[in-house]
Structures are given as structure tokens and as C-alpha cells.
Scaffold this motif. Structure first.
Motif, short mmCIF file in Angstrom:
data_model
loop_
_atom_site.label_atom_id
_atom_site.label_comp_id
_atom_site.label_asym_id
_atom_site.label_seq_id
_atom_site.Cartn_x
_atom_site.Cartn_y
_atom_site.Cartn_z
N LEU A 30 0.81 -1.22 0.00
CA LEU A 30 0.00 0.00 0.00
C LEU A 30 0.85 1.28 0.00
O LEU A 30 0.33 2.36 -0.23
N PHE A 31 2.14 1.16 0.29
CA PHE A 31 2.99 2.34 0.41
C PHE A 31 2.99 3.21 -0.85
O PHE A 31 2.96 4.44 -0.75
N PRO A 32 3.05 2.62 -2.07
CA PRO A 32 3.03 3.49 -3.27
C PRO A 32 1.75 4.31 -3.41
O PRO A 32 1.74 5.33 -4.09
N LEU A 33 0.67 3.85 -2.76
CA LEU A 33 -0.62 4.53 -2.90
C LEU A 33 -0.87 5.56 -1.81
O LEU A 33 -1.29 6.69 -2.10
N ILE A 34 -0.61 5.20 -0.55
CA ILE A 34 -0.93 6.12 0.55
C ILE A 34 0.23 6.28 1.55
O ILE A 34 0.05 6.92 2.59
N GLY A 35 1.38 5.73 1.21
CA GLY A 35 2.54 5.92 2.07
C GLY A 35 2.43 5.16 3.38
O GLY A 35 1.38 4.62 3.72
N PRO A 36 3.52 5.12 4.15
CA PRO A 36 3.49 4.41 5.44
C PRO A 36 2.57 5.07 6.46
O PRO A 36 1.95 4.38 7.27
N GLU A 37 2.46 6.42 6.42
CA GLU A 37 1.58 7.10 7.38
C GLU A 37 0.12 6.76 7.14
O GLU A 37 -0.62 6.44 8.08
N GLY A 38 -0.30 6.80 5.88
CA GLY A 38 -1.67 6.46 5.55
C GLY A 38 -1.98 5.00 5.81
O GLY A 38 -3.07 4.65 6.29
N THR A 39 -1.01 4.12 5.51
CA THR A 39 -1.19 2.69 5.76
C THR A 39 -1.36 2.42 7.25
O THR A 39 -2.24 1.63 7.65
N VAL A 186 -2.66 8.25 15.44
CA VAL A 186 -2.05 8.14 14.12
C VAL A 186 -2.95 8.62 12.99
O VAL A 186 -2.46 9.15 11.98
N PHE A 187 -4.27 8.48 13.14
CA PHE A 187 -5.16 8.82 12.02
C PHE A 187 -5.01 10.28 11.55
O PHE A 187 -4.95 10.52 10.34
N PRO A 188 -4.94 11.26 12.45
CA PRO A 188 -4.75 12.64 11.96
C PRO A 188 -3.45 12.80 11.18
O PRO A 188 -3.40 13.60 10.22
N ILE A 189 -2.41 12.07 11.55
CA ILE A 189 -1.14 12.15 10.83
C ILE A 189 -1.31 11.59 9.42
O ILE A 189 -0.85 12.19 8.43
N GLY A 190 -1.98 10.44 9.31
CA GLY A 190 -2.21 9.85 8.00
C GLY A 190 -3.09 10.71 7.14
O GLY A 190 -2.84 10.87 5.93
N LEU A 191 -4.12 11.30 7.73
CA LEU A 191 -5.02 12.17 6.98
C LEU A 191 -4.29 13.42 6.48
O LEU A 191 -4.50 13.86 5.35
N TRP A 192 -3.41 13.96 7.30
CA TRP A 192 -2.64 15.14 6.91
C TRP A 192 -1.69 14.82 5.76
O TRP A 192 -1.49 15.63 4.85
N GLN A 193 -1.12 13.62 5.77
CA GLN A 193 -0.17 13.23 4.74
C GLN A 193 -0.84 12.85 3.42
O GLN A 193 -0.33 13.16 2.34
N VAL A 194 -1.99 12.19 3.51
CA VAL A 194 -2.60 11.59 2.32
C VAL A 194 -3.83 12.36 1.83
O VAL A 194 -4.09 12.44 0.64
N GLY A 195 -4.61 12.92 2.76
CA GLY A 195 -5.83 13.61 2.38
C GLY A 195 -6.96 12.65 2.08
O GLY A 195 -7.07 11.56 2.65
N GLY A 196 -7.81 13.02 1.12
CA GLY A 196 -9.00 12.25 0.81
C GLY A 196 -8.74 10.86 0.26
O GLY A 196 -9.64 10.01 0.31
N GLU A 197 -7.54 10.61 -0.25
CA GLU A 197 -7.22 9.29 -0.79
C GLU A 197 -7.29 8.21 0.29
O GLU A 197 -7.43 7.02 -0.03
N LEU A 198 -7.22 8.62 1.53
CA LEU A 198 -7.28 7.66 2.63
C LEU A 198 -8.64 6.97 2.67
O LEU A 198 -8.76 5.86 3.22
N PHE A 199 -9.67 7.59 2.11
CA PHE A 199 -11.02 7.03 2.15
C PHE A 199 -11.40 6.30 0.85
O PHE A 199 -12.56 5.99 0.63
#
Length: 285
Positions: A30-39, A186-199
């Protein structure tokens, strides 16, 4: 503690370690799509949802002292996962787990006082030395990735300490509480890094599998084991984890390790096994 009473928690730990490393291999896709933070954010959030639905932790009412342990457990869990996944971006899975494992190993050795225990410390140090980056080599390791994995090891030691205290009071419910706290961290960090793609709905099947394999299942099994053995025993029995991680990386991610890297992993595993066989707590001969 009778050996027969340790058979169940040992079996649970083996299953948990195999599950979590298989999940880590899947998560790296999943890292290429949403990075380690989003994952990490997706993994912990989905795991928290699953655990809360299954265990219904709101039925328990922990006192203030228990809440402090639960909070420490959850924060350590969240930071451990985030730092570990960030390290996987630049170093192989087996190496990351070997470096991360120095945290529990240090915890296991902390309460000892015999000269023999310095042998295990020296072996672990040898393993770390063999992993030091060599910029002249083609397969040199990224220093930042190594630092992140070592930071995850510190969090792992705290996870063990807080987890045993919280688990003694609330058992398996602790996993649901702790994973929820970790997700909130962790979720706010992932959301900040990835944005709407997280959903993105396309990510859901893989993210769910990662959540079950890497969080919901192994953390539940680990909590059962933690409440049935001393924290130091738990730490040293996790010595199989680097080897399992290296094999998972080889099988699922085609991560080939050099001879010195395999020797490093072996040194850390041998140090852990030696500590498990010979370590004695303070106050014992």
C-alpha cells in the motif's frame, strides 16, 4: 512457573508473530498509494473498529490508575506502528524487525546482573554493528530508516510494560482500548499526509486484511500471552520475530539480504535465545 502452563502462550505468540509479519508484507504494497503514514492510519483505525465491535470495551469501567496504563499502552502502540512502517519505506522487513527487537531485548536484560548476560548484550551489539550503513556497498542501509526502526523498538519495550499492567486489570479488553487510542494518535497524521485518498474504497479489501493480520488478531493473542507470563519472558520469546520477518520479506516481497545482514539477524536472535535460557532476575543467584 510450570513449563506446561507456558505451552499455550508460546503457541499464541508464534501464531501472532507469523500473522503480524505476513500483514506487514501485505501492508508494504500500500505504500506506493498512501505511504506508510496512511497505511498505519488505515490499519489501526480499521483494527480499532473491528476490536470494538467484537469486544465491546465500553462494558468495562477502568479506574484512573488503569486508564493511565491503557493510555500509555495505546500511545506506545501507535508510535511503534508508525515508526516501524516509516522504516519499511527504506529498509527491508527483516532488518527493520531485527533493529526494532533491540527494545524488548534491552528490557529483558535490564533486570539481570550476571556477567554472562553481558555476552548477550555483546552479541546484540555485534548484530547492530553488522547493520551499520556502508555507503561503499550496493546494499547499504538507510540511516534514517534504521533510526526509525530503533525508535520503534523503544516503543515496543514500553508497549510490553504498559500492556502487562493494563492487561492484568482488563484482559483482552485492553487491546480494544489501546488500539483505539493508537488510532486516535495516528489517524490525523495519516489524513494530513494523504488527504481524501485515505477514504478510497479500492483500498478497503487490502486494508482490512492488513488490519486483521497485523493488529486485531496478533495483538489479541499477544495480550492473552502477556497476562500468562512475565514481561521479560515475553520479550525473549519474541526472538523468533526477526527470522520470521526476514522470511516473510523474502517470500512475499523478494527482499534479498546480504551475508552480513543475515549474520546480524542471527546474532540478535542468538542473543535473545541465550538470554531466554540463562537470564535470572535480580535477587536470584
Amino acid at each position: 512457573m510450570p513449563r506446561s502452563t507456558l505451552l499455550l502462550p508460546i503457541a499464541l505468540l508464534v501464531v501472532a508473530m507469523t500473522s503480524i509479519q505476513s500483514g506487514a508484507s501485505l501492508a508494504k504494497s500500500l505504500f506506493p498509494l498512501i505511504g506508510p503514514e496512511g497505511t498505519t492510519a488505515l490499519r489501526l483505525s480499521l483494527a480499532a473498529l473491528i476490536l470494538c465491535l467484537v469486544m465491546r470495551p465500553w462494558r468495562t469501567r477502568p479506574n484512573f490508575a488503569a486508564w493511565r496504563s491503557l493510555l500509555g499502552y495505546g500511545l506506545a502502540l501507535g508510535a511503534m506502528n508508525l515508526l516501524f512502517y516509516m522504516s519499511l519505506k527504506t529498509i527491508p522487513l527483516g532488518i527493520a524487525v531485527a533493529l526494532e527487537f533491540t527494545g524488548p531485548l534491552a528490557l529483558a536484560l535490564l533486570g539481570s546482573r550476571r556477567l554472562l548476560d553481558f555476552l548477550w548484550i555483546a552479541l546484540a551489539a555485534l548484530g547492530l554493528w553488522l547493520l551499520l550503513p556502508d555507503t561503499r556497498a550496493e546494499d547499504h542501509l538507510d540511516p534514517l530508516g534504521m533510526g526509525l526502526a530503533l525508535g520503534a523498538g523503544v516503543c515496543w519495550a514500553l508497549y510490553i510494560l504498559f500492556g502487562q499492567r493494563a492487561g492484568a486489570a482488563h484482559g483482552a479488553q485492553t487491546v480494544a482500548f489501546g488500539t483505539l487510542v493508537a488510532a486516535l494518535l495516528v489517524f490525523p497524521i495519516g489524513l494530513w499526509q494523504v488527504g481524501g485518498e485515505l477514504f478510497s474504497i479500492e483500498l478497503l479489501p487490502v486494508a482490512l486484511a492488513v488490519a486483521v493480520l497485523s493488529s486485531a488478531l496478533p495483538y489479541s493473542l499477544e495480550m492473552v500471552a502477556l497476562t500468562r507470563m512475565p514481561a521479560r519472558t515475553f520479550s525473549v520469546l519474541m526472538s523468533l520475530e526477526p527470522a520470521i520477518a526476514a522470511m516473510s520479506g523474502l517470500i512475499f516481497l523478494s527482499e534479498m539480504l546480504g551475508l552480513s545482514q543475515w549474520l546480524a539477524i542471527g546474532a540478535i536472535i542468538f542473543a535473545s535465545t541465550g538470554a531466554a535460557a540463562t537470564i535470572r532476575p535480580r535477587g536470584h543467584a
